[in-house]
Design an enzyme around this catalytic site. Structure first.
Site, PDB file in Angstrom:
ATOM      1  N   CYS A 224       7.397   2.824  -3.317  1.00  0.00           N
ATOM      2  CA  CYS A 224       6.591   3.989  -3.692  1.00  0.00           C
ATOM      3  C   CYS A 224       7.460   5.049  -4.379  1.00  0.00           C
ATOM      4  O   CYS A 224       7.882   4.815  -5.505  1.00  0.00           O
ATOM      5  CB  CYS A 224       5.829   4.515  -2.485  1.00  0.00           C
ATOM      6  SG  CYS A 224       4.320   5.349  -3.012  1.00  0.00           S
TER       7      CYS A 224
ATOM      8  N   HIS B 160       2.971  -0.075  -0.640  1.00  0.00           N
ATOM      9  CA  HIS B 160       3.815  -0.155   0.564  1.00  0.00           C
ATOM     10  C   HIS B 160       3.656  -1.517   1.233  1.00  0.00           C
ATOM     11  O   HIS B 160       2.775  -1.677   2.087  1.00  0.00           O
ATOM     12  CB  HIS B 160       3.374   0.918   1.570  1.00  0.00           C
ATOM     13  CG  HIS B 160       3.643   2.317   1.134  1.00  0.00           C
ATOM     14  ND1 HIS B 160       4.745   3.013   1.553  1.00  0.00           N
ATOM     15  CD2 HIS B 160       2.946   3.139   0.325  1.00  0.00           C
ATOM     16  CE1 HIS B 160       4.719   4.231   1.030  1.00  0.00           C
ATOM     17  NE2 HIS B 160       3.634   4.338   0.277  1.00  0.00           N
TER      18      HIS B 160
ATOM     19  N   GLU C 261       5.385  -2.741   3.456  1.00  0.00           N
ATOM     20  CA  GLU C 261       5.785  -2.688   4.870  1.00  0.00           C
ATOM     21  C   GLU C 261       4.592  -2.577   5.819  1.00  0.00           C
ATOM     22  O   GLU C 261       4.694  -2.957   6.986  1.00  0.00           O
ATOM     23  CB  GLU C 261       6.762  -1.529   5.120  1.00  0.00           C
ATOM     24  CG  GLU C 261       6.191  -0.123   5.041  1.00  0.00           C
ATOM     25  CD  GLU C 261       6.178   0.479   3.642  1.00  0.00           C
ATOM     26  OE1 GLU C 261       6.223  -0.295   2.660  1.00  0.00           O
ATOM     27  OE2 GLU C 261       6.098   1.715   3.527  1.00  0.00           O
TER      28      GLU C 261
HETATM   29  N1  GLN Z   1       5.326  11.350  -3.848  1.00  0.00           N
HETATM   30  C1  GLN Z   1       4.966  10.171  -4.546  1.00  0.00           C
HETATM   31  C2  GLN Z   1       3.510  10.200  -4.995  1.00  0.00           C
HETATM   32  O1  GLN Z   1       2.719  10.938  -4.474  1.00  0.00           O
HETATM   33  C3  GLN Z   1       5.263   8.923  -3.731  1.00  0.00           C
HETATM   34  C4  GLN Z   1       4.550   8.854  -2.418  1.00  0.00           C
HETATM   35  C5  GLN Z   1       5.124   7.840  -1.453  1.00  0.00           C
HETATM   36  O2  GLN Z   1       6.295   7.489  -1.549  1.00  0.00           O
HETATM   37  N2  GLN Z   1       4.330   7.393  -0.488  1.00  0.00           N
HETATM   38  O3  GLN Z   1       3.134   9.473  -5.863  1.00  0.00           O
END
Ligand code: GLN
Length: 547
Positions: free
Chosen positions: A383, A519, A521
């Site tokens: 992410c 994600h 995970e």
């Molecule tokens: N801050 C980033 C976004 O909003 C990534 C978010 C995250 O890593 N879950 O896109």
């Protein structure tokens, strides 16, 4: 329609006793006996969900497939049982009140005075009984109540449990977890806090059926007998949960002590054969045998075990299936500089660039991404981690020195990570993100397609592979730059088919340099570790290099 039974798990004395692991273990054991089970968590705080909470408060925010931001215990439930939880599995006091207040505003209560009892407690009961999910046809609903009994805010939940026990009779079982401290100076284990905790519960009209005593030392039978007689509980219903070398040993330990059998007897279900735990035991064997170590750096900003819980567990699980012990090292991205990056990452066979929000610590993540890219060290960006890989590549390969995400610098002329048009109009915190599972089409012949195919063989290998992965972010790869990235060697190898959003980037000429906007995970489980973590771990082992 089958008869659904309800198990309530509460905790006393102190918090963080491992109620989540015990609930997940009960779920696992009942499921392994062939029952259809779900596990849900009720948290007494006022936030509507933990999405807006700082990870220092309650650890990571877990995300369900249907896009609910939840307590991290749901991660344990899914990892242990493989069930997929939903928004109905994570409830807070805030959500309960909001439902009741919205109803009141609509005039549904016809002029009545709205009170904690019965209106709030009725709403809690309705959700404990999962009345919003009528077609589920479950044998067991396990409800874990967060916090400790005696807290002001958990009182309505206790009242709801008291009423439900009365209403459901034998089809409800109360499991209460307490702490048995060991006093070193006296060389004694103390059961007094347990007795007090049970008294407190009884004063609220709840008699626990089963006690799980959390202890660092073995409790002998006489101690268990003492607790049983003071607390009106059968001896076989006093179970001890000693510290285990791994949380995954807990279900087996609980089974040896007869926790699942005691629950069944309480309800009046024949105990029958032992649960089918073969694959679980195979996994535990592998875990015990793994001695070789692999060192992985977690480049992030939260120096707290629980902040990256699912990532840690996914790496541990993938390590075990690759016959190694994963040693995780937190690398504070706020402290990483060009001068010290080699030192901070030294000895790591691979690094994870962690997810996150906001400016703090991002330059360190970018420096780490540059270092591992130029030294060909296996790197997995998740992410925000993926976004930092993309920014690093723009700055140092494409030559856009001011490249950034518009989250960090709204004015940057090279916004390689940007907000989607549809998101721009939404300003209220919470609820503005791309949340939950979305489809992603993998590019044929890519490293990620290979990783998914190797670890979860596709039924139709010739077709482009489609996967569904969970998201939690506002910003996206800016497609305006895609051709430049492709030409310079960073490939966009996973794309959402409806919105055409880039979900995965990789540099195929490197050993393993992959970033995912989603994600992975959240969907790694004990029996099915996620293909990308499996593939990353294998690359770390095979690379035979370290920073
Ligand atoms: N801050 C980033 C976004 O909003 C990534 C978010 C995250 O890593 N879950 O896109």
């Amino acid at each position: 329609m089958r008869q659904t039974n309800y198990i309530f798990v509460t905790g006393g004395v102190v918090s963080s006793l491992g109620k989540g692991i015990i609930s997940a273990s009960i779920g696992k054991l009942l499921q392994a006996r062939g029952f259809k089970v779900t596990i849900q968590k009720f948290d007494p705080y006022i936030n509507i969900d933990p999405g807006t909470l700082n990870p220092y408060e309650h650890g990571e925010c877990y995300v369900t497939e249907d896009g609910m931001e939840t307590d991290l215990d749901l991660g344990h439930y899914e990892r242990f049982t493989g069930i997929r939880t939903t928004r109905h599995n994570s409830i807070t006091t805030g959500r309960i009140y909001k439902t009741v207040i919205d109803r009141e505003r609509r005039g549904d209560y016809l002029g009545k005075t709205i009170q904690v009892v019965p209106h709030i407690t009725d709403e809690i009961k309705r959700r404990m009984l999962r009345e919003d999910e009528p077609g589920e046809d479950l044998d067991f609903v396990i409800t874990e109540v967060g916090g400790t009994i005696g807290d002001i805010e958990s009182a309505p939940f206790m009242e709801a449990i008291r009423q439900l026990r009365w209403q459901l009779g034998r089809n409800a079982v109360c499991v209460h977890l307490t702490y048995v401290p060991y006093l070193k100076a006296a060389d004694e284990l103390k059961t007094k806090p347990t007795q007090h905790s049970v008294k407190e519960l009884q004063s609220m009209g709840i008699q626990p059926d089963i006690l799980v005593l959390r202890t660092e030392r073995h409790l002998d039978d006489s101690m268990r007998a003492k607790v049983a007689s003071f607390c009106n509980v059968d001896l076989e219903c006093v179970v001890q949960s000693e510290d285990m070398p791994s949380i995954y040993e807990v279900p087996v330990n609980m089974q040896h002590q007869g926790l699942d059998a005691a629950i069944l007897r309480k309800i009046g279900i024949p105990v029958g054969d032992s649960p089918a735990m073969r694959s679980w035991h195979e996994f535990l064997d592998k875990q015990r045998k793994a001695t070789r170590e692999v060192h992985i750096g977690l480049v992030g900003k939260y120096d707290l075990q629980d902040a990256y819980k699912s990532i840690r567990e996914s790496l541990n699980l993938a390590g075990i299936y690759n016959d190694v012990k994963t040693r995780l090292h937190f690398v504070n991205s706020e402290e990483v500089t060009r001068e010290n990056v080699a030192d901070r990452l030294s000895g790591m066979a691979g690094i994870i660039i962690c997810p996150g929000f906001g400016q703090r610590g991002i330059e360190g993540k970018i420096i780490a991404a540059e270092y591992t890219r130029t030294h060909d060290i296996p790197t997995f960006g998740i992410c925000l981690g993926m976004q930092m890989m993309v920014i690093e590549f723009a700055r140092n390969v494409l030559g856009y020195h001011d490249a950034n995400s518009s989250e960090m610098d709204a004015q940057t002329p090279h916004n390689v990570i940007d907000m989607m048009e549809e998101q721009k109009s939404i300003t209220q915190m919470g609820g503005t993100m791309r949340l939950g599972a979305y489809e992603c089409i993998l590019k044929e012949g890519s490293r990620v397609a290979e990783a998914y195919n190797e670890h979860t063989p596709s039924a139709t290998p010739q077709a482009p592979r489609s996967v569904r992965e969970r998201h939690r972010h506002r910003y996206e790869f800016n497609n305006r730059y895609q051709a430049e990235y492709e030409a310079a060697g960073m490939h966009c190898v996973g794309v959402n088919p409806t919105a055409n959003l880039v979900e995965i980037v990789e540099i195929p000429t490197l050993r393993w340099y992959i970033g995912t906007q989603f994600h992975p995970e959240y969907s790694s489980t004990v029996l099915h570790p996620h293909p990308l973590f499996m593939s990353f771990l294998r690359a770390c082992l095979n690379a035979n290099v370290s920073c």
